[in-house]
Design a protein around this motif. Structure first.
Motif, PDB file in Angstrom:
ATOM      1  N   GLN A  61       0.825  -1.211   0.000  1.00  0.00           N
ATOM      2  CA  GLN A  61       0.000   0.000   0.000  1.00  0.00           C
ATOM      3  C   GLN A  61       0.859   1.260   0.000  1.00  0.00           C
ATOM      4  O   GLN A  61       0.585   2.199  -0.755  1.00  0.00           O
ATOM      5  CB  GLN A  61      -0.922   0.016   1.218  1.00  0.00           C
ATOM      6  CG  GLN A  61      -2.051  -0.979   1.159  1.00  0.00           C
ATOM      7  CD  GLN A  61      -2.839  -1.014   2.463  1.00  0.00           C
ATOM      8  OE1 GLN A  61      -2.363  -0.578   3.507  1.00  0.00           O
ATOM      9  NE2 GLN A  61      -4.052  -1.533   2.399  1.00  0.00           N
ATOM     10  N   VAL A  62       1.880   1.273   0.843  1.00  0.00           N
ATOM     11  CA  VAL A  62       2.760   2.450   0.917  1.00  0.00           C
ATOM     12  C   VAL A  62       3.463   2.658  -0.413  1.00  0.00           C
ATOM     13  O   VAL A  62       3.505   3.773  -0.951  1.00  0.00           O
ATOM     14  CB  VAL A  62       3.795   2.310   2.053  1.00  0.00           C
ATOM     15  CG1 VAL A  62       4.853   3.407   1.973  1.00  0.00           C
ATOM     16  CG2 VAL A  62       3.108   2.329   3.415  1.00  0.00           C
ATOM     17  N   THR A  63       4.028   1.586  -0.963  1.00  0.00           N
ATOM     18  CA  THR A  63       4.776   1.677  -2.219  1.00  0.00           C
ATOM     19  C   THR A  63       3.884   2.176  -3.350  1.00  0.00           C
ATOM     20  O   THR A  63       4.271   3.087  -4.105  1.00  0.00           O
ATOM     21  CB  THR A  63       5.395   0.310  -2.569  1.00  0.00           C
ATOM     22  OG1 THR A  63       6.217  -0.107  -1.472  1.00  0.00           O
ATOM     23  CG2 THR A  63       6.215   0.375  -3.837  1.00  0.00           C
ATOM     24  N   GLN A  82       4.285   5.906  -5.112  1.00  0.00           N
ATOM     25  CA  GLN A  82       4.538   5.980  -6.560  1.00  0.00           C
ATOM     26  C   GLN A  82       3.441   6.773  -7.267  1.00  0.00           C
ATOM     27  O   GLN A  82       3.736   7.570  -8.157  1.00  0.00           O
ATOM     28  CB  GLN A  82       4.653   4.584  -7.155  1.00  0.00           C
ATOM     29  CG  GLN A  82       5.936   3.878  -6.772  1.00  0.00           C
ATOM     30  CD  GLN A  82       6.017   2.452  -7.299  1.00  0.00           C
ATOM     31  OE1 GLN A  82       5.062   1.908  -7.833  1.00  0.00           O
ATOM     32  NE2 GLN A  82       7.176   1.837  -7.110  1.00  0.00           N
ATOM     33  N   SER A  83       2.200   6.569  -6.844  1.00  0.00           N
ATOM     34  CA  SER A  83       1.091   7.293  -7.486  1.00  0.00           C
ATOM     35  C   SER A  83       1.181   8.799  -7.250  1.00  0.00           C
ATOM     36  O   SER A  83       0.660   9.585  -8.042  1.00  0.00           O
ATOM     37  CB  SER A  83      -0.263   6.769  -6.988  1.00  0.00           C
ATOM     38  OG  SER A  83      -0.549   7.257  -5.694  1.00  0.00           O
ATOM     39  N   GLN A  84       1.854   9.190  -6.173  1.00  0.00           N
ATOM     40  CA  GLN A  84       2.023  10.603  -5.847  1.00  0.00           C
ATOM     41  C   GLN A  84       3.411  11.124  -6.254  1.00  0.00           C
ATOM     42  O   GLN A  84       3.795  12.226  -5.867  1.00  0.00           O
ATOM     43  CB  GLN A  84       1.806  10.818  -4.349  1.00  0.00           C
ATOM     44  CG  GLN A  84       0.425  10.402  -3.871  1.00  0.00           C
ATOM     45  CD  GLN A  84      -0.678  11.170  -4.572  1.00  0.00           C
ATOM     46  OE1 GLN A  84      -0.678  12.394  -4.579  1.00  0.00           O
ATOM     47  NE2 GLN A  84      -1.619  10.450  -5.172  1.00  0.00           N
ATOM     48  N   GLN A  85       4.166  10.292  -6.970  1.00  0.00           N
ATOM     49  CA  GLN A  85       5.485  10.652  -7.496  1.00  0.00           C
ATOM     50  C   GLN A  85       6.515  10.926  -6.397  1.00  0.00           C
ATOM     51  O   GLN A  85       7.353  11.820  -6.534  1.00  0.00           O
ATOM     52  CB  GLN A  85       5.371  11.861  -8.428  1.00  0.00           C
ATOM     53  CG  GLN A  85       4.241  11.755  -9.404  1.00  0.00           C
ATOM     54  CD  GLN A  85       4.680  11.521 -10.819  1.00  0.00           C
ATOM     55  OE1 GLN A  85       5.692  12.035 -11.232  1.00  0.00           O
ATOM     56  NE2 GLN A  85       3.925  10.737 -11.555  1.00  0.00           N
ATOM     57  N   HIS A  86       6.431  10.138  -5.311  1.00  0.00           N
ATOM     58  CA  HIS A  86       7.402  10.242  -4.225  1.00  0.00           C
ATOM     59  C   HIS A  86       8.205   8.945  -4.147  1.00  0.00           C
ATOM     60  O   HIS A  86       7.652   7.860  -4.332  1.00  0.00           O
ATOM     61  CB  HIS A  86       6.713  10.493  -2.878  1.00  0.00           C
ATOM     62  CG  HIS A  86       6.038  11.817  -2.789  1.00  0.00           C
ATOM     63  ND1 HIS A  86       6.712  13.017  -2.916  1.00  0.00           N
ATOM     64  CD2 HIS A  86       4.739  12.150  -2.594  1.00  0.00           C
ATOM     65  CE1 HIS A  86       5.859  14.011  -2.808  1.00  0.00           C
ATOM     66  NE2 HIS A  86       4.657  13.520  -2.611  1.00  0.00           N
TER      67      HIS A  86
END
Length: 103
Positions: free
Chosen positions: A83-85, A89-93
């Motif tokens: 979930q974190v990953t 990634q979806s938020q470009q972090h």
């Protein structure tokens, strides 16, 4: 396995007691790009920490390079890491999340 005696109708019967399954620490790793507020948001939203708890964990990650977000059975820990990953990634972090057996 531990054996625990049990009384049944006046007779002692031995029952095997399985050890509890191992628990796993879910760890967040520091990087130079992910905003602190984003890490707090992850800790609140995925790990259900209070704002105060999330801030303390975020500061540990920031200052020491690593922080424990939670301790869970293996399947839950794997799910949290995923979930974190995915969210990062979806938020470009580039926020990294790993798990290790809690000893």
């Amino acid at each position: 396995m531990a054996v625990r005696p049990h009384e049944e109708g006046g007779l002692a019967v031995a029952h095997k007691v399985a050890p509890p399954p191992p628990l796993y620490k879910v760890l967040l790793l520091n990087d130079d790009y992910t905003p602190m507020e984003f890490v707090v948001k992850v800790l609140e939203g995925i790990f259900f920490l209070s704002r105060e708890q999330a801030t303390l964990v975020m500061l540990k990650v920031h200052n020491e390079g690593i922080g424990v977000a939670g301790i869970y059975p293996r399947d839950v820990a794997e799910s949290k890491v995923h979930q974190v990953t995915e969210y990062a990634q979806s938020q470009q972090h580039p926020l990294q999340c790993v798990m290790e057996e809690d000893r």
